[in-house]
Design a protein around this motif. Structure first.
Motif, PDB file in Angstrom:
ATOM      1  N   ASN A 101      14.411  14.947  18.617  1.00 38.84           N
ATOM      2  CA  ASN A 101      13.684  13.488  18.155  1.00 38.84           C
ATOM      3  C   ASN A 101      13.102  13.892  16.754  1.00 38.84           C
ATOM      4  O   ASN A 101      13.212  12.871  15.739  1.00 38.84           O
ATOM      5  N   TRP A 102      12.426  14.706  16.559  1.00 34.75           N
ATOM      6  CA  TRP A 102      11.911  15.187  15.110  1.00 34.75           C
ATOM      7  C   TRP A 102      12.837  14.970  14.122  1.00 34.75           C
ATOM      8  O   TRP A 102      12.893  14.570  13.216  1.00 34.75           O
ATOM      9  N   ALA A 103      14.193  15.956  14.561  1.00 30.16           N
ATOM     10  CA  ALA A 103      15.053  16.154  13.358  1.00 30.16           C
ATOM     11  C   ALA A 103      15.797  14.830  13.337  1.00 30.16           C
ATOM     12  O   ALA A 103      16.088  14.098  12.182  1.00 30.16           O
ATOM     13  N   SER A 104      16.086  13.679  14.573  1.00 33.16           N
ATOM     14  CA  SER A 104      16.812  12.618  14.289  1.00 33.16           C
ATOM     15  C   SER A 104      15.789  11.544  13.611  1.00 33.16           C
ATOM     16  O   SER A 104      16.236  10.718  12.610  1.00 33.16           O
ATOM     17  N   ASN A 105      14.663  11.854  13.898  1.00 36.10           N
ATOM     18  CA  ASN A 105      13.607  10.532  13.276  1.00 36.10           C
ATOM     19  C   ASN A 105      13.302  10.837  11.739  1.00 36.10           C
ATOM     20  O   ASN A 105      13.242  10.202  10.944  1.00 36.10           O
ATOM     21  N   PHE A 106      13.085  12.161  11.467  1.00 38.65           N
ATOM     22  CA  PHE A 106      12.660  12.442  10.178  1.00 38.65           C
ATOM     23  C   PHE A 106      14.232  12.230   9.147  1.00 38.65           C
ATOM     24  O   PHE A 106      14.087  12.053   7.857  1.00 38.65           O
ATOM     25  N   ALA A 107      15.217  12.460   9.768  1.00 34.20           N
ATOM     26  CA  ALA A 107      16.535  12.210   9.012  1.00 34.20           C
ATOM     27  C   ALA A 107      16.524  10.802   8.680  1.00 34.20           C
ATOM     28  O   ALA A 107      16.796  10.296   7.617  1.00 34.20           O
ATOM     29  N   ALA A 108      16.364   9.894   9.781  1.00 33.24           N
ATOM     30  CA  ALA A 108      16.297   8.586   9.730  1.00 33.24           C
ATOM     31  C   ALA A 108      15.324   8.026   8.572  1.00 33.24           C
ATOM     32  O   ALA A 108      15.751   7.265   7.461  1.00 33.24           O
ATOM     33  N   GLY A 109      14.133   8.440   8.619  1.00 32.63           N
ATOM     34  CA  GLY A 109      13.143   7.999   7.721  1.00 32.63           C
ATOM     35  C   GLY A 109      13.306   8.370   6.291  1.00 32.63           C
ATOM     36  O   GLY A 109      12.990   7.700   5.515  1.00 32.63           O
TER      37      GLY A 109
END
Length: 418
Positions: free
Chosen positions: A42-50
Motif C-alpha cells: 500500500n505504501w508503494a501504491s499510495n506514494f506512487a499515486a500521490g
C-alpha cells in the motif's frame, strides 16, 4: 426511596446487557485484517499515486474501503454462522473442480502478499541501518516465523493493534508538518477521475486495499472469539458487533491510506518529484519535513512490514489448511506448511528482484487479478441457503456483492488492454 436504592445496589441478578464499553471486547479480528491493507505494498501504491497524480486518486481509496467493508462483513458473516473459514467452506460445499483452482490461486496471492510485506520490512531496515535488502528480508522472515510459531491469536492481536497505532500516529504527526489543500482533497475523495496512464496505479491501490487473502483471514480469525454459539440470538448479536468492529477497523485503514496519498501529494507532487522507490521517499522527506519525519517514516514502515507479514502468513496457513478440511492452528502441520510455503517462496523470489519498488507495485496488481475469483466463490457460498440457512444473503446483498466482483473484473480487463 433511599431504602429501595440500597436494596437495588445489593442485587447481583441484574440482566447482562451489551453496553458501549462491550464493543471493545469485539475489536481485534478487524484490526488484524486492517494491517493487511496498510502494508508496504500500500505504501508503494499510495506514494506512487500521490507523487504522480496528486490528490486525484483519493477516490480509489474511498471506493476500495467501501467495497472492503461490504466484503469483509460478508465473509465474517460466513465464519460466524457456519463456524468455518472461507477455505473450509469452499472445500466442504463447492465442487472440487471449482474450489481447488480458486484456493490454489489464493495461495499464490498470499505469496504475492508476503513478498510485498517482507520486502517492505527489508526496505525499512535498509533505511534505518543501511542493511542490504536480502539480509533485511531474511531477518524479517525469521522474526515473523518466530512470532507465528510461538504466539496465540490474543498475543498477535495485541501486538498488531500496537503496530497499527504506531503507523497511524506516525502519519498523523507527518500530516501536521505539511500544507494540505483540504478543499481539493475532499472533492477527490468522492469524485472519480482516471488520468492518462493511471490505470496501473489504480489497480495497485485497489489490489492493495481489497486483498483476497484478507477475506480468508477474516473468516478465520472470527473463530478465535468462539463466535459460533449456535443460538439465533447470540449469532445476531455477534453479527452486529462484528460489523461495528469491521466498520471501525476499515475506517482506520481508510484514514491511514488517505494520509499516505495526502503526504505524497503535498510534498512530492507539489515539488514535481515522482517517487520511484520508498528509500527515495524517506530521503526526500528529510529535507522537506526534517530528519525526524524521515526516521518516523522508516520506523512505521518496519512496523507495517512485520505486522502485515504476520497476517499474510496466517492467511496462507488458513487457506492451505482449509484445502484439507482443517481450521487454522499453528500446531497443525497443514497450517505450518501453508505459512512456510508463503513466506519461503516469497523470500526466494526477493533474491531475484532488481527493482524492489516496482516489485511492490506489481505484487499489488496481482492481488486485484485474483480478487474476482475469491469474491465470486465467497458470494456463491453466502448466497446458498444450504450453507447459510436462515442467514443467507438477501437478494439486495447478493446484487451488491456480485456488482463489486464485476467492477473489479472490468478494471482488470481494462488494464489488460490498456
Amino acid at each position: 426511596m433511599l431504602k429501595k436504592l440500597l436494596n437495588e445496589l445489593k442485587r447481583k441478578d441484574h440482566q447482562r446487557y451489551l453496553g458501549g464499553l462491550d464493543f471493545f471486547k469485539y475489536i481485534g479480528p478487524g484490526l488484524l485484517v486492517t494491517v493487511g491493507f496498510i502494508d508496504p505494498g500500500n505504501w508503494a501504491s499510495n506514494f506512487a499515486a500521490g507523487s504522480e497524480f496528486g490528490y486525484t486518486l483519493l477516490w480509489v481509496v474511498t471506493l476500495s474501503t467501501v467495497m472492503l467493508i461490504v466484503l469483509q462483513h460478508n465473509v465474517a458473516h460466513l465464519g460466524i454462522v457456519t463456524g468455518l473459514c472461507l477455505s473450509e467452506a469452499a472445500e466442504k460445499y463447492a465442487p472440487r473442480w471449482l474450489s481447488r483452482p480458486i484456493l490454489g490461486s489464493a495461495v499464490l496471492a498470499s505469496i504475492s502478499t508476503s513478498l510485498a510485506e517482507i520486502l517492505g520490512g527489508a526496505i525499512a531496515l535498509q533505511m534505518l541501518l543501511g542493511m542490504p535488502i536480502v539480509w533485511g528480508a531474511l531477518i524479517t522472515t525469521v522474526l515473523v516465523i518466530i512470532l507465528l510459531f510461538t504466539n496465540s491469536y490474543k498475543r498477535i492481536e495485541r501486538a498488531i493493534i500496537g503496530f497499527v497505532s504506531v503507523i497511524g500516529l506516525s502519519f498523523l504527526y507527518e500530516l501536521f508538518l505539511v500544507d494540505i489543500d483540504w478543499n481539493v482533497a475532499a472533492r477527490s475523495w468522492v469524485v472519480p477521475s482516471i488520468p492518462e496512464g493511471s490505470l496501473l496505479i489504480i489497480m495497485s491501490v485497489l489490489g492493495a486495499v481489497v486483498m483476497p487473502h484478507n477475506l480468508f483471514l477474516h473468516s478465520e480469525v472470527v473463530q478465535s472469539r468462539e463466535y459460533n454459539k449456535g443460538d439465533d440470538r447470540s449469532i445476531r448479536r455477534l453479527l452486529k458487533y462484528e460489523f461495528y468492529d469491521t466498520l471501525f477497523s476499515m475506517g482506520v485503514g481508510w484514514a491511514i491510506n488517505s494520509a499516505m496519498i495526502l503526504l505524497a501529494a503535498s510534498t512530492f507532487f507539489a515539488n514535481g518529484v515522482q517517487v520511484e522507490e520508498l528509500q527515495q521517499a524517506k530521503s526526500l522527506l528529510d529535507p522537506l519535513l526534517g530528519s525526524q519525519a524521515g526516521t518516523i517514516f522508516a520506523l512505521a514502515l518496519l512496523m507495517a512490514g512485520l505486522s502485515s507479514t504476520v497476517t499474510s502468513g496466517m492467511a496462507a496457513g488458513s487457506i492451505f489448511a482449509g484445502m484439507f478440511g482443517e481450521s487454522y492452528h499453528i500446531k497443525d502441520i497443514h497450517s505450518r506448511v501453508g505459512i512456510l510455503l508463503s513466506l519461503g517462496i516469497a523470500l526466494l523470489v526477493i533474491f531475484f528482484i532488481n527493482d524492489p519498488f516496482q516489485g511492490l507495485l506489481i505484487s499489488q496488481m496481482a492481488l486485484s487479478v485474483q480478487l474476482p475469483f475469491t469474491v465470486f466463490l465467497q458470494v456463491g457460498l453466502t448466497s446458498s441457503r444450504r450453507v447459510m440457512g436462515q442467514y443467507v444473503n438477501s437478494h439486495w446483498s447478493t446484487f451488491v456483492l456480485y456488482t463489486i466482483a464485476v467492477v473489479v473484473s472490468v478494471l482488470n480487463v481494462m488494464l489488460l488492454f490498456s
